[in-house]
Motif scaffolding. Structure first.
Motif, PDB file in Angstrom:
ATOM      1  N   GLN A 144       0.834  -1.195   0.000  1.00 45.76           N
ATOM      2  CA  GLN A 144       0.000   0.000   0.000  1.00 45.76           C
ATOM      3  C   GLN A 144       0.873   1.253   0.000  1.00 45.76           C
ATOM      4  O   GLN A 144       0.376   2.364  -0.097  1.00 45.76           O
ATOM      5  CB  GLN A 144      -0.905   0.016   1.240  1.00 45.76           C
ATOM      6  CG  GLN A 144      -1.999  -1.022   1.202  1.00 45.76           C
ATOM      7  CD  GLN A 144      -3.044  -0.687   0.165  1.00 45.76           C
ATOM      8  OE1 GLN A 144      -3.528   0.428   0.081  1.00 45.76           O
ATOM      9  NE2 GLN A 144      -3.382  -1.660  -0.661  1.00 45.76           N
ATOM     10  N   ALA A 145       2.187   1.067   0.131  1.00 40.62           N
ATOM     11  CA  ALA A 145       3.110   2.208   0.172  1.00 40.62           C
ATOM     12  C   ALA A 145       3.132   2.922  -1.173  1.00 40.62           C
ATOM     13  O   ALA A 145       3.149   2.287  -2.225  1.00 40.62           O
ATOM     14  CB  ALA A 145       4.513   1.731   0.538  1.00 40.62           C
ATOM     15  N   LEU A 146       3.132   4.242  -1.128  1.00 37.03           N
ATOM     16  CA  LEU A 146       3.189   5.047  -2.341  1.00 37.03           C
ATOM     17  C   LEU A 146       4.617   5.507  -2.588  1.00 37.03           C
ATOM     18  O   LEU A 146       5.328   5.859  -1.637  1.00 37.03           O
ATOM     19  CB  LEU A 146       2.271   6.264  -2.210  1.00 37.03           C
ATOM     20  CG  LEU A 146       0.792   5.954  -2.053  1.00 37.03           C
ATOM     21  CD1 LEU A 146       0.008   7.232  -1.785  1.00 37.03           C
ATOM     22  CD2 LEU A 146       0.256   5.246  -3.275  1.00 37.03           C
ATOM     23  N   PRO A 147       5.037   5.554  -3.841  1.00 34.21           N
ATOM     24  CA  PRO A 147       6.395   6.047  -4.137  1.00 34.21           C
ATOM     25  C   PRO A 147       6.423   7.568  -4.022  1.00 34.21           C
ATOM     26  O   PRO A 147       5.767   8.268  -4.783  1.00 34.21           O
ATOM     27  CB  PRO A 147       6.617   5.594  -5.584  1.00 34.21           C
ATOM     28  CG  PRO A 147       5.242   5.514  -6.168  1.00 34.21           C
ATOM     29  CD  PRO A 147       4.332   5.130  -5.035  1.00 34.21           C
ATOM     30  N   LEU A 148       7.166   8.074  -3.063  1.00 35.36           N
ATOM     31  CA  LEU A 148       7.187   9.515  -2.816  1.00 35.36           C
ATOM     32  C   LEU A 148       8.380  10.216  -3.454  1.00 35.36           C
ATOM     33  O   LEU A 148       8.554  11.418  -3.291  1.00 35.36           O
ATOM     34  CB  LEU A 148       7.161   9.785  -1.304  1.00 35.36           C
ATOM     35  CG  LEU A 148       5.922   9.254  -0.587  1.00 35.36           C
ATOM     36  CD1 LEU A 148       6.007   9.530   0.902  1.00 35.36           C
ATOM     37  CD2 LEU A 148       4.656   9.846  -1.176  1.00 35.36           C
ATOM     38  N   ASP A 149       9.184   9.464  -4.202  1.00 34.01           N
ATOM     39  CA  ASP A 149      10.353  10.052  -4.852  1.00 34.01           C
ATOM     40  C   ASP A 149       9.962  11.135  -5.852  1.00 34.01           C
ATOM     41  O   ASP A 149      10.737  12.044  -6.108  1.00 34.01           O
ATOM     42  CB  ASP A 149      11.169   8.979  -5.573  1.00 34.01           C
ATOM     43  CG  ASP A 149      11.787   7.992  -4.603  1.00 34.01           C
ATOM     44  OD1 ASP A 149      11.861   8.306  -3.398  1.00 34.01           O
ATOM     45  OD2 ASP A 149      12.191   6.907  -5.042  1.00 34.01           O
TER      46      ASP A 149
END
Length: 168
Positions: A144-149
């Protein structure tokens, strides 16, 4: 907008939602009160939706994942049948999609016998016309983690350090 501290906080919380406020503050180099204020602001802005325990479906006897495409009689732009699909307990996700089918549904079940029962529930919903089911053999990644890069932090402006002025 988010600054680099907000992004650090979000990344840490995605990795470990049980991190203490004191540890979170230490990791981002801020006072605990400042970090708590930032987390509360992120919650009030709807960026942080909540915190939940992640459970092992296999340990609970729900080791079979399935994706089901569902064709319905929903009118263009209508999602009424999708909302009925979403109310079924075994269903984890319902996505309104473009293409021949209207919805992509993810469900977790104990086996093929419960898949049959699930499909009967789908069939009892008026307007469900057809479905196409795919059984998952092995899950290689699920998060469920979103890529915040890709989120660019806003630049802080200190007095005298703003954008250069154009020469007159």
């Amino acid at each position: 907008m988010f600054d680099s501290i907000d992004i650090q906080i979000l990344n840490i919380l995605q990795e470990d939602g049980k991190v203490t406020n004191a540890d979170l503050a230490r990791r981002v180099g801020m006072a605990p009160s400042g970090v708590l204020e930032r987390v509360r602001k992120l919650e009030s802005r709807g960026v942080i939706l909540g915190f939940a325990a992640r459970l092992d479906p296999k340990a609970l006897g729900l080791g079979l994942s399935t994706f089901i495409q569902v064709k319905t009689t929903d009118s263009v732009g209508g999602t009424d049948i999708g909302r009925l699909l979403a109310a079924i307990p075994e269903v984890q996700e319902v996505h309104w999609i473009a293409g021949e089918y209207n919805y992509l549904v993810k469900a977790r079940i104990s086996g093929t016998d419960t898949l049959g029962l699930l499909m009967k529930k789908f069939g009892e919903i008026p307007g469900v016309q057809d479905s196409r089911t795919t059984l998952v053999l092995e899950t290689l990644k699920e998060t469920q983690a979103l890529p915040l890069d890709f989120v660019r932090p806003k630049q802080s402006r200190k007095a005298g350090h703003g954008l250069p002025r154009e020469k007159e």
